[in-house]
Design a protein around this motif. Structure first.
Motif, PDB file in Angstrom:
ATOM      1  N   ASP A  62      14.592  10.989  25.405  1.00 35.66           N
ATOM      2  CA  ASP A  62      15.119  11.050  26.244  1.00 35.66           C
ATOM      3  C   ASP A  62      14.430  11.486  27.333  1.00 35.66           C
ATOM      4  OD1 ASP A  62      18.070  10.273  25.662  1.00 35.66           O
ATOM      5  OD2 ASP A  62      19.083  12.245  25.134  1.00 35.66           O
ATOM      6  N   PRO A  63      13.645  12.430  27.031  1.00 37.45           N
ATOM      7  CA  PRO A  63      12.496  13.488  28.381  1.00 37.45           C
ATOM      8  C   PRO A  63      11.737  12.412  28.071  1.00 37.45           C
ATOM      9  CG  PRO A  63      13.651  15.314  26.950  1.00 37.45           C
ATOM     10  CD  PRO A  63      14.048  13.620  26.417  1.00 37.45           C
ATOM     11  N   VAL A  64      11.166  11.657  27.846  1.00 39.43           N
ATOM     12  CA  VAL A  64       9.639  10.648  27.484  1.00 39.43           C
ATOM     13  C   VAL A  64      10.439   9.499  28.357  1.00 39.43           C
ATOM     14  CG1 VAL A  64       8.793   8.937  26.483  1.00 39.43           C
ATOM     15  CG2 VAL A  64       8.571  11.453  25.886  1.00 39.43           C
ATOM     16  N   ARG A  65      11.417   8.859  27.868  1.00 36.72           N
ATOM     17  CA  ARG A  65      12.414   7.647  28.419  1.00 36.72           C
ATOM     18  C   ARG A  65      12.788   8.068  29.600  1.00 36.72           C
ATOM     19  NH1 ARG A  65      15.838   7.088  24.305  1.00 36.72           N
ATOM     20  NH2 ARG A  65      17.309   7.607  25.566  1.00 36.72           N
ATOM     21  N   VAL A  66      13.120   8.903  30.089  1.00 41.93           N
ATOM     22  CA  VAL A  66      13.617   9.075  31.626  1.00 41.93           C
ATOM     23  C   VAL A  66      12.131   9.027  32.196  1.00 41.93           C
ATOM     24  CG1 VAL A  66      14.236  11.079  32.535  1.00 41.93           C
ATOM     25  CG2 VAL A  66      15.696  10.227  31.034  1.00 41.93           C
ATOM     26  N   ALA A  67      11.123  10.371  31.879  1.00 40.56           N
ATOM     27  CA  ALA A  67       9.998   9.797  32.416  1.00 40.56           C
ATOM     28  C   ALA A  67       9.499   8.489  32.711  1.00 40.56           C
ATOM     29  CB  ALA A  67       9.365  11.103  32.150  1.00 40.56           C
ATOM     30  N   ALA A  68       9.238   7.942  32.031  1.00 38.40           N
ATOM     31  CA  ALA A  68       8.756   6.843  31.388  1.00 38.40           C
ATOM     32  C   ALA A  68       9.535   6.030  33.117  1.00 38.40           C
ATOM     33  CB  ALA A  68       8.618   5.951  30.416  1.00 38.40           C
ATOM     34  N   LYS A  69      10.940   6.121  33.084  1.00 39.04           N
ATOM     35  CA  LYS A  69      11.418   4.588  33.984  1.00 39.04           C
ATOM     36  C   LYS A  69      11.309   5.549  35.119  1.00 39.04           C
ATOM     37  CE  LYS A  69      16.662   3.217  35.263  1.00 39.04           C
ATOM     38  NZ  LYS A  69      15.636   3.063  36.467  1.00 39.04           N
ATOM     39  N   LYS A  70      11.399   6.847  35.647  1.00 38.68           N
ATOM     40  CA  LYS A  70      10.981   7.315  36.918  1.00 38.68           C
ATOM     41  C   LYS A  70       9.458   6.821  37.504  1.00 38.68           C
ATOM     42  CE  LYS A  70      10.713  11.405  39.115  1.00 38.68           C
ATOM     43  NZ  LYS A  70      10.714  12.680  39.269  1.00 38.68           N
TER      44      LYS A  70
END
Length: 128
Positions: A62-70
Motif C-alpha cells: 500500500d505505501p508504495v502504491r500510494v506514493a507512486a500514485k501521488k
C-alpha cells in the motif's frame, strides 16, 4: 539532450519469488526513492518531467502504491520529458492483462482485435 522518453525497470513481477525479507527490502528501497523524489528539490517539476509507473500496481504494498500514485498525480500535467518506471511489471503479465481486460469488455463478442489489446496495455496512451 533532447530525450523525450526514458524507461527504467525497477522491480519485475519475478522478484516477488524472492525471499519475503528480500522483497520487503526492495519495497522499502522503492518507497525511499519515491519519498526522495517527493521531498527533494523537485527537479522533476522544474524540468516539467512527467513520471508514470507501469505494471500491476495492485501487487505492490500500500505505501508504495500510494506514493507512486501521488507522483503520477503530481506530474500528470507536466509536458516535458516522460520517465516511465516499470514496477511489478513483466511483458507477459502486461499481455495477459490486456487480453483478459479485452475479453471482459467484449463478453458478447468473442473476437478481439489489435486495438482491443493496445487499449488495455499498461502503456496504452500514457505517452500520448
Amino acid at each position: 539532450m533532447g530525450v523525450k522518453h526514458a524507461t527504467v525497470y525497477a522491480f519485475s513481477i519475478d522478484n516477488f519469488r524472492r525471499d519475503p525479507h528480500e522483497v520487503q527490502a526492495l519495497m522499502d528501497m522503492v518507497i525511499a526513492n519515491i519519498d526522495q523524489l517527493l521531498k527533494g528539490d523537485r527537479l522533476f517539476m522544474k524540468l516539467d518531467v512527467r513520471i508514470i509507473f507501469w505494471g500491476n500496481l495492485e501487487l505492490l504494498t500500500d505505501p508504495v502504491r500510494v506514493a507512486a500514485k501521488k507522483v503520477m498525480d503530481m506530474t500528470v500535467h507536466n509536458k516535458g520529458p516522460v520517465l516511465s518506471v516499470c514496477v511489478a511489471y513483466t511483458s507477459t503479465d502486461e499481455i495477459t492483462h490486456a487480453i483478459e481486460a479485452s475479453v471482459r469488455e467484449r463478453r458478447e463478442k468473442v473476437q478481439i482485435d489489435v486495438s482491443d489489446l493496445e487499449r488495455n496495455l499498461f502503456t496504452a496512451c500514457r505517452l500520448c
